[in-house]
Every structure is written in structure tokens, then in C-alpha cells.
Design a protein around this motif. Sequence first.
Motif, mmCIF file in Angstrom:
data_model
loop_
_atom_site.group_PDB
_atom_site.id
_atom_site.type_symbol
_atom_site.label_atom_id
_atom_site.label_comp_id
_atom_site.label_asym_id
_atom_site.label_seq_id
_atom_site.Cartn_x
_atom_site.Cartn_y
_atom_site.Cartn_z
ATOM 1 N N GLU A 20 0.836 -1.178 0.196
ATOM 2 C CA GLU A 20 -0.180 0.205 0.452
ATOM 3 C C GLU A 20 0.946 1.053 0.040
ATOM 4 O O GLU A 20 1.726 1.217 0.823
ATOM 5 C CB GLU A 20 -1.164 0.151 1.038
ATOM 6 N N GLN A 21 -0.012 2.101 -0.902
ATOM 7 C CA GLN A 21 1.271 3.129 -1.286
ATOM 8 C C GLN A 21 0.406 4.604 -1.205
ATOM 9 O O GLN A 21 -0.571 4.569 -2.027
ATOM 10 C CB GLN A 21 2.571 3.755 -2.459
ATOM 11 N N SER A 22 -0.182 5.381 0.174
ATOM 12 C CA SER A 22 -1.246 6.083 0.270
ATOM 13 C C SER A 22 -0.395 6.881 0.128
ATOM 14 O O SER A 22 0.841 7.846 1.363
ATOM 15 C CB SER A 22 -2.037 6.030 1.391
ATOM 16 N N GLU A 23 -1.118 8.878 0.604
ATOM 17 C CA GLU A 23 -1.302 9.904 0.625
ATOM 18 C C GLU A 23 -2.592 10.302 0.777
ATOM 19 O O GLU A 23 -3.753 10.454 0.598
ATOM 20 C CB GLU A 23 -0.570 11.070 -0.167
ATOM 21 N N ASP A 24 -2.416 11.518 2.213
ATOM 22 C CA ASP A 24 -3.763 12.092 2.713
ATOM 23 C C ASP A 24 -3.455 12.795 1.168
ATOM 24 O O ASP A 24 -2.686 14.445 1.901
ATOM 25 C CB ASP A 24 -3.970 12.145 3.999
ATOM 26 N N LEU A 25 -5.093 13.498 0.525
ATOM 27 C CA LEU A 25 -4.686 14.927 -0.209
ATOM 28 C C LEU A 25 -6.349 15.497 0.426
ATOM 29 O O LEU A 25 -6.675 16.023 0.228
ATOM 30 C CB LEU A 25 -5.097 14.693 -1.708
ATOM 31 N N ASP A 26 -5.873 16.544 1.149
ATOM 32 C CA ASP A 26 -7.078 17.501 2.151
ATOM 33 C C ASP A 26 -8.022 16.515 2.588
ATOM 34 O O ASP A 26 -7.284 15.779 3.482
ATOM 35 C CB ASP A 26 -7.896 18.229 0.873
ATOM 36 N N ARG A 27 -8.680 16.404 2.417
ATOM 37 C CA ARG A 27 -9.774 15.432 3.374
ATOM 38 C C ARG A 27 -9.985 14.082 3.154
ATOM 39 O O ARG A 27 -10.546 13.124 3.522
ATOM 40 C CB ARG A 27 -11.579 16.374 3.833
ATOM 41 N N TYR A 28 -9.062 13.837 2.235
ATOM 42 C CA TYR A 28 -9.434 12.902 0.902
ATOM 43 C C TYR A 28 -7.909 11.679 1.166
ATOM 44 O O TYR A 28 -6.684 12.189 1.304
ATOM 45 C CB TYR A 28 -9.503 12.579 -0.168
ATOM 46 N N THR A 29 -8.023 10.289 1.257
ATOM 47 C CA THR A 29 -6.521 9.157 1.280
ATOM 48 C C THR A 29 -6.918 8.604 -0.202
ATOM 49 O O THR A 29 -8.114 7.713 -0.728
ATOM 50 C CB THR A 29 -7.114 8.794 2.268
ATOM 51 N N VAL A 30 -5.814 8.757 -0.512
ATOM 52 C CA VAL A 30 -5.319 8.209 -1.808
ATOM 53 C C VAL A 30 -4.939 7.039 -2.255
ATOM 54 O O VAL A 30 -3.765 6.773 -1.184
ATOM 55 C CB VAL A 30 -5.028 9.196 -3.176
ATOM 56 N N ASP A 31 -5.247 5.796 -1.933
ATOM 57 C CA ASP A 31 -3.961 4.827 -1.688
ATOM 58 C C ASP A 31 -4.272 3.958 -3.147
ATOM 59 O O ASP A 31 -5.038 3.453 -3.999
ATOM 60 C CB ASP A 31 -5.114 3.516 -0.650
ATOM 61 N N PHE A 32 -3.090 3.828 -3.776
ATOM 62 C CA PHE A 32 -2.340 2.343 -4.552
ATOM 63 C C PHE A 32 -2.094 1.530 -3.786
ATOM 64 O O PHE A 32 -1.219 1.021 -2.990
ATOM 65 C CB PHE A 32 -0.986 3.656 -4.868
ATOM 66 N N ARG A 33 -2.770 0.187 -4.211
ATOM 67 C CA ARG A 33 -2.507 -0.905 -3.975
ATOM 68 C C ARG A 33 -2.329 -2.022 -4.382
ATOM 69 O O ARG A 33 -2.701 -2.105 -6.076
ATOM 70 C CB ARG A 33 -4.173 -1.202 -2.652
ATOM 71 N N THR A 34 -1.246 -2.417 -4.394
ATOM 72 C CA THR A 34 -1.036 -3.962 -5.114
ATOM 73 C C THR A 34 -0.948 -5.575 -4.131
ATOM 74 O O THR A 34 -0.514 -5.694 -3.008
ATOM 75 C CB THR A 34 0.378 -4.278 -5.434
ATOM 76 N N PHE A 35 -1.915 -6.614 -4.813
ATOM 77 C CA PHE A 35 -1.906 -7.616 -4.114
ATOM 78 C C PHE A 35 -1.711 -9.096 -4.628
ATOM 79 O O PHE A 35 -1.183 -8.782 -5.702
ATOM 80 C CB PHE A 35 -3.797 -8.003 -4.093
ATOM 81 N N ARG A 36 -0.227 -8.934 -4.152
ATOM 82 C CA ARG A 36 0.602 -10.496 -4.444
ATOM 83 C C ARG A 36 -0.042 -11.226 -4.198
ATOM 84 O O ARG A 36 0.560 -12.300 -4.336
ATOM 85 C CB ARG A 36 2.094 -10.556 -4.217
ATOM 86 N N GLU A 37 -0.894 -11.981 -3.688
ATOM 87 C CA GLU A 37 -1.639 -13.354 -3.768
ATOM 88 C C GLU A 37 -2.822 -12.899 -3.210
ATOM 89 O O GLU A 37 -3.533 -11.974 -2.790
ATOM 90 C CB GLU A 37 -1.115 -13.746 -2.186
ATOM 91 N N ASP A 38 -4.015 -14.030 -2.844
ATOM 92 C CA ASP A 38 -5.609 -14.058 -2.499
ATOM 93 C C ASP A 38 -4.871 -13.024 -1.042
ATOM 94 O O ASP A 38 -4.606 -14.062 -0.289
ATOM 95 C CB ASP A 38 -5.866 -15.385 -2.615
ATOM 96 N N VAL A 39 -6.136 -12.583 -0.628
ATOM 97 C CA VAL A 39 -6.318 -11.680 0.384
ATOM 98 C C VAL A 39 -8.274 -11.747 0.326
ATOM 99 O O VAL A 39 -8.503 -10.947 -0.077
ATOM 100 C CB VAL A 39 -5.771 -10.894 0.473
ATOM 101 N N ASP A 40 -9.030 -12.306 1.470
ATOM 102 C CA ASP A 40 -10.310 -12.387 1.957
ATOM 103 C C ASP A 40 -9.866 -11.549 3.102
ATOM 104 O O ASP A 40 -9.126 -12.250 4.502
ATOM 105 C CB ASP A 40 -10.340 -13.727 2.049
#
Length: 125
Positions: A20-40
Motif C-alpha cells: 500500500e502506498q498512500s497519501e492524504d490530500l486535504d480530507r481524502y486518502t489516495v491509496d495505491f494497492r497491489t495484491f501479491r496473493e489471494d487475500v480475503d
Amino acid sequence: MPKVSRRTATQGGDYGPVVEQSEDLDRYTVDFRTFREDVDLTPLLKKLPDGRCQCPHWGYVFKGELRLRYPEHDEVYQAGEAFYAPPGHVPVHTAPGTEYVQFSPADDARRASAITLNHFPPLTG
């Protein structure tokens, strides 16, 4: 105007199954996510109301597939599709290599991340 990319995001980390790579911009969070395996995330969301994420998300799938479970149905978003996920969903990632970006109200995103992503200890050098 504020902006962020995967390379410039200052929050998040490498949690093994998910990056997860994220940053807060004003009142919102921008999340870039990469999943390497199955996750429930079902077991990790048990502490949230109704055992589901209560944070709304808007986003775009770059690669793979994003599956969200709701009480009555599942929604599946494929690469190239934008999405809106209202509160009350459970993310289930069954396509390793899935990459997406999502935009969420920052306060809601922090509460959800404290339960889910923080369950995975960050990997160190």
C-alpha cells in the motif's frame, strides 16, 4: 493543487501479501494497492460494524480484479473499470497481481486501515 503518485506517496508500506502506498490530500486518502496473493479480509473486519468496511471508496482498477462482497451480492471490477464501493462491503482479492487506486474520506480510511492493513506487519529490509 496537491497531487500524489505511487512513487511520491509517503504513507503505507510493504505488508507481504499487499503493498500500500498512500497519501492524504486535504480530507481524502489516495491509496495505491497491489495484491501479491489471494487475500480475503473477512476475518480482519470482524471488529467493524456488521463485520464490513464502513468507508466509501471511489477508484480505478489498473490490473487484475477487485471483488467486493455485500450482504446480498458480490460486485466484481476488472482492469480498466472505475468503481464506487459504498459502506458495507468486504474486499476479497482472488487475482494475484491486482493493482488499483482508491479515493476515500481520510478519517474513514484511517479507521478501516487500522483494522485491516495493520494486521499485516510491515516487511523490513
